[in-house]
Design a protein around this motif. Structure first.
Motif, PDB file in Angstrom:
ATOM      1  N   ILE A   6      -4.017 -31.487   6.644  1.00 22.05           N
ATOM      2  CA  ILE A   6      -3.623 -32.793   6.717  1.00 22.05           C
ATOM      3  C   ILE A   6      -3.637 -33.538   7.730  1.00 22.05           C
ATOM      4  CG2 ILE A   6      -1.493 -34.158   6.018  1.00 22.05           C
ATOM      5  CD1 ILE A   6      -0.662 -32.038   3.881  1.00 22.05           C
ATOM      6  N   GLU A  51      -7.216 -34.561   8.552  1.00 22.91           N
ATOM      7  CA  GLU A  51      -7.642 -35.645   7.722  1.00 22.91           C
ATOM      8  C   GLU A  51      -7.248 -36.963   8.610  1.00 22.91           C
ATOM      9  OE1 GLU A  51      -9.724 -36.488   5.652  1.00 22.91           O
ATOM     10  OE2 GLU A  51      -8.830 -38.175   4.717  1.00 22.91           O
ATOM     11  N   LYS A 106      -9.216 -40.138  10.343  1.00 24.93           N
ATOM     12  CA  LYS A 106      -9.156 -41.598   9.859  1.00 24.93           C
ATOM     13  C   LYS A 106      -8.454 -42.355  10.983  1.00 24.93           C
ATOM     14  CE  LYS A 106      -9.889 -41.232   5.322  1.00 24.93           C
ATOM     15  NZ  LYS A 106     -10.872 -40.160   5.226  1.00 24.93           N
ATOM     16  N   ARG A 120     -11.181 -49.577   4.432  1.00 23.23           N
ATOM     17  CA  ARG A 120     -11.073 -48.442   3.317  1.00 23.23           C
ATOM     18  C   ARG A 120     -10.392 -47.549   4.077  1.00 23.23           C
ATOM     19  NH1 ARG A 120     -12.822 -43.264   3.348  1.00 23.23           N
ATOM     20  NH2 ARG A 120     -13.119 -43.426   1.104  1.00 23.23           N
ATOM     21  N   ARG A 173      -6.744 -45.731   3.363  1.00 23.34           N
ATOM     22  CA  ARG A 173      -6.214 -44.300   2.786  1.00 23.34           C
ATOM     23  C   ARG A 173      -4.965 -43.902   3.889  1.00 23.34           C
ATOM     24  NH1 ARG A 173     -10.231 -46.141   0.283  1.00 23.34           N
ATOM     25  NH2 ARG A 173     -10.994 -44.705  -1.311  1.00 23.34           N
ATOM     26  N   TRP A 226       3.510 -41.912   0.941  1.00 22.92           N
ATOM     27  CA  TRP A 226       3.960 -40.768   0.755  1.00 22.92           C
ATOM     28  C   TRP A 226       5.080 -40.043   1.710  1.00 22.92           C
ATOM     29  CZ3 TRP A 226       0.830 -35.655   1.746  1.00 22.92           C
ATOM     30  CH2 TRP A 226       1.503 -34.388   1.368  1.00 22.92           C
ATOM     31  N   LEU A 227       4.864 -40.269   2.847  1.00 24.07           N
ATOM     32  CA  LEU A 227       5.567 -40.043   3.853  1.00 24.07           C
ATOM     33  C   LEU A 227       6.711 -40.875   3.889  1.00 24.07           C
ATOM     34  CD1 LEU A 227       5.392 -38.495   6.868  1.00 24.07           C
ATOM     35  CD2 LEU A 227       5.336 -40.578   7.664  1.00 24.07           C
ATOM     36  N   PHE A 248       8.859 -39.189   1.010  1.00 22.89           N
ATOM     37  CA  PHE A 248       9.245 -37.888   1.425  1.00 22.89           C
ATOM     38  C   PHE A 248      10.628 -37.927   2.351  1.00 22.89           C
ATOM     39  CE2 PHE A 248       8.667 -34.324   4.693  1.00 22.89           C
ATOM     40  CZ  PHE A 248       9.181 -33.267   3.827  1.00 22.89           C
ATOM     41  N   HIS A 283      -6.210 -38.585  -5.487  1.00 24.20           N
ATOM     42  CA  HIS A 283      -6.987 -37.485  -4.959  1.00 24.20           C
ATOM     43  C   HIS A 283      -7.651 -36.870  -5.831  1.00 24.20           C
ATOM     44  CE1 HIS A 283      -4.550 -36.854  -0.891  1.00 24.20           C
ATOM     45  NE2 HIS A 283      -5.458 -37.796  -0.762  1.00 24.20           N
ATOM     46  N   VAL A 303      -3.722 -29.684  -1.051  1.00 24.70           N
ATOM     47  CA  VAL A 303      -2.640 -30.223  -0.438  1.00 24.70           C
ATOM     48  C   VAL A 303      -1.268 -29.510  -0.910  1.00 24.70           C
ATOM     49  CG1 VAL A 303      -1.012 -32.440  -0.401  1.00 24.70           C
ATOM     50  CG2 VAL A 303      -3.720 -32.435   0.140  1.00 24.70           C
TER      51      VAL A 303
END
Ligand code: 1PW
Length: 252
Positions: free
Chosen positions: A54, A57, A61, A140, A144, A151-152, A155, A188, A196
């Motif tokens: 993760i 990635e 990016k 783009r 991402r 998500w973070l 969470f 995904h 993941v």
């Protein structure tokens, strides 16, 4: 916020970057935005080697956006130099005397490319955004990161929830999986989802997270995490609006 000696990740640094990102009424500065991700990478790396996929990635990016911004800056300088040459060259001045060219020459350099909105503008004006097929545009790529940030945020919000009576606190691993499935997983492929989800299995328990943000109890963690979540929300919301206004929420 306490400083954790001898630790790479510092929640105070993360918060500082996040809070430095919002600029003007609706924009986000790229430098602190990407610096927030740098800090989050340290956070992810502290969670164990499985999360390395993760963080790699995310690292790639953020590197793409930084490279593009650098390239754009060079190009902007070149264009500016050309413009000043044209203005000082009498022959070119005459040959470029059509009204549209003239207005262009007098145009103040409108390319900042220091913020999300200026990046969008630059890429659109230079035809760098492809709405139909995958390219490595900054837009783009930002999308991402933007989706991952949701998500973070989810969470950390869950992790920061204290129990009401009778409930017991759920494991970070469960929360991670659940918030992932409800957010980023939608974007995904099956294979990425499996990879993941595998990373979650190795996720440490709560005491480890407490130590990462330098607190001792859930109540303290709630305070710290809520501050981070609020800062993320502000940045996320601004980027969401900017991307949405330009029809960029589904860029391939
Ligand atoms: C503890 C909670 C952690 C939340 C941090 C958020 C990080 C999420 C990054 C997941 C990366 C998984 C592997 C890569 C997947 C890519 O295919 C995907 N990238 C992202 C960032 O979602 C899509 O990028 P692509 O393939 O369209 O260039």
């Amino acid at each position: 916020l306490r400083v954790c000696p001898g630790q790479r990740f510092q929640v105070a640094d993360l918060l500082a970057h996040l809070q430095a990102a919002p600029v003007s009424a609706n924009d986000v500065l790229l430098k602190p935005y990407l610096a927030s991700w740098d800090e989050l990478i340290k956070f992810l790396e502290a969670l164990g080697p499985m999360v390395g996929l993760i963080s790699q990635e995310i690292e790639s990016k953020t590197a793409i956006i930084r490279d593009l911004a650098q390239k754009a800056e060079k190009e902007r300088k070149m264009k500016e130099r050309k413009r000043t040459h044209q203005q000082s060259d009498p022959v070119l001045m005459i040959s470029h005397n059509s009204s549209s060219d003239y207005s262009q020459m007098n145009h103040k350099p409108s390319y900042g490319y220091t913020s999300v909105r200026s990046m969008i503008k630059w890429e659109l004006e230079n035809g760098l955004v492809d709405f139909h097929k995958q390219t490595n545009s900054g837009c783009r790529t930002l999308l991402r990161l933007h989706r991952a940030l949701l998500w973070l945020q989810n969470f950390l919000l869950e992790l920061g929830k204290d129990t009401t009576e009778g409930e017991h606190l759920r494991s970070p691993s469960d929360l991670c999986k659940e918030t992932y499935q409800r957010t980023l997983a939608h974007h995904h492929t099956w294979w990425v989802r499996k990879a993941v989800e595998l990373a979650f299995l190795a996720m440490p328990e709560r005491p480890y997270f407490y130590q990462l943000v330098c607190v001792e109890t859930q109540a303290e963690a709630t305070l710290v995490l809520n501050r981070v979540v609020r800062a993320i929300e502000e940045v996320y919301e601004r980027n969401e609006v900017a991307l949405q206004e330009h029809g960029m929420l589904d860029l391939p």
